[in-house]
Design a protein around this motif. Structure first.
Motif, PDB file in Angstrom:
ATOM      1  N   ILE A 242      12.453  54.422  65.797  1.00  0.00           N
ATOM      2  CA  ILE A 242      11.078  54.387  67.410  1.00  0.00           C
ATOM      3  C   ILE A 242      10.182  55.144  67.806  1.00  0.00           C
ATOM      4  CG2 ILE A 242      12.886  52.433  67.471  1.00  0.00           C
ATOM      5  CD1 ILE A 242      14.088  53.928  69.792  1.00  0.00           C
ATOM      6  N   LYS A 243       9.914  55.128  68.874  1.00  0.00           N
ATOM      7  CA  LYS A 243       8.867  56.150  69.420  1.00  0.00           C
ATOM      8  C   LYS A 243       8.366  57.055  68.881  1.00  0.00           C
ATOM      9  CE  LYS A 243      12.065  56.074  73.657  1.00  0.00           C
ATOM     10  NZ  LYS A 243      13.068  57.849  73.958  1.00  0.00           N
TER      11      LYS A 243
ATOM     12  N   TRP B  36       8.943  60.241  64.262  1.00  0.00           N
ATOM     13  CA  TRP B  36       9.743  59.039  65.315  1.00  0.00           C
ATOM     14  C   TRP B  36      11.237  59.428  66.231  1.00  0.00           C
ATOM     15  CZ3 TRP B  36       8.406  59.661  59.769  1.00  0.00           C
ATOM     16  CH2 TRP B  36       9.751  59.984  59.340  1.00  0.00           C
TER      17      TRP B  36
ATOM     18  N   MET C 129      12.472  48.255  72.623  1.00  0.00           N
ATOM     19  CA  MET C 129      12.313  48.667  71.516  1.00  0.00           C
ATOM     20  C   MET C 129      11.122  48.799  70.503  1.00  0.00           C
ATOM     21  SD  MET C 129      15.904  50.157  71.004  1.00  0.00           S
ATOM     22  CE  MET C 129      17.314  48.321  71.312  1.00  0.00           C
ATOM     23  N   GLN C 130      10.653  49.199  70.148  1.00  0.00           N
ATOM     24  CA  GLN C 130       9.404  49.048  68.698  1.00  0.00           C
ATOM     25  C   GLN C 130       9.992  49.600  68.321  1.00  0.00           C
ATOM     26  OE1 GLN C 130       6.417  47.488  70.919  1.00  0.00           O
ATOM     27  NE2 GLN C 130       7.651  46.341  72.221  1.00  0.00           N
ATOM     28  N   PRO C 131      10.662  48.863  66.747  1.00  0.00           N
ATOM     29  CA  PRO C 131      10.637  49.740  65.706  1.00  0.00           C
ATOM     30  C   PRO C 131       9.738  49.571  64.290  1.00  0.00           C
ATOM     31  CG  PRO C 131      12.547  48.007  65.955  1.00  0.00           C
ATOM     32  CD  PRO C 131      11.499  48.099  66.878  1.00  0.00           C
TER      33      PRO C 131
END
Length: 136
Positions: A83-84, A94, A126-128
């Motif tokens: 993520i991130k 990430w 969260m943006q996987p």
């Protein structure tokens, strides 16, 4: 379940593996350092081979490739998630977290020390981008 919190700003990979193996951060850091893996090495959060190597060292098998994230429902029961995502100097980086699905439900163990709650269920936040399946 008590998630492992990273003790170094860049220690998310070590903490994620500790969460999977049931070890403390200090125990996992000692194992990683003995293998030549250090939290200060930015490759730990820009290359998947380090976490794979740490898990394999303890007998844990992972998927050979990163699998594109499609939905939370499509995830396996245990996975390392990225993520991130961001880029620095043209290189991808990430933050490592661990997804777990059990009979009590699904959650993400996020080792970031700045969080109020490290067991996360705020999936929409969260943006996987992709994941690595972790086999039991």
């Amino acid at each position: 379940m008590k998630p492992v919190i990273q003790e170094e700003t860049t220690g998310c990979g070590i903490a994620a593996v500790a969460n999977i193996l049931g070890k403390s951060y200090a125990e996992m850091k000692a194992i990683a350092n003995a293998m030549g893996i250090y939290a200060s090495d930015t490759s730990l959060w820009s290359d998947t081979q380090y976490v794979r190597h740490l898990l394999a060292h303890s007998g844990v098998e992972t998927s050979a490739e990163e699998i594109p994230f499609s939905s939370w429902e499509a995830l396996p029961d245990q996975a390392l998630l990225s993520i991130k995502h961001h880029q620095e100097g043209g290189k991808d980086y990430w933050h490592w977290v661990v997804f777990i699905r059990s009979e009590t439900g699904a959650c993400v163990l996020d080792s970031a020390s700045y969080l109020d709650e490290n067991i996360r269920t705020d999936f929409s936040q969260m943006q996987p981008k992709w994941f690595i399946q972790v086999f039991d």
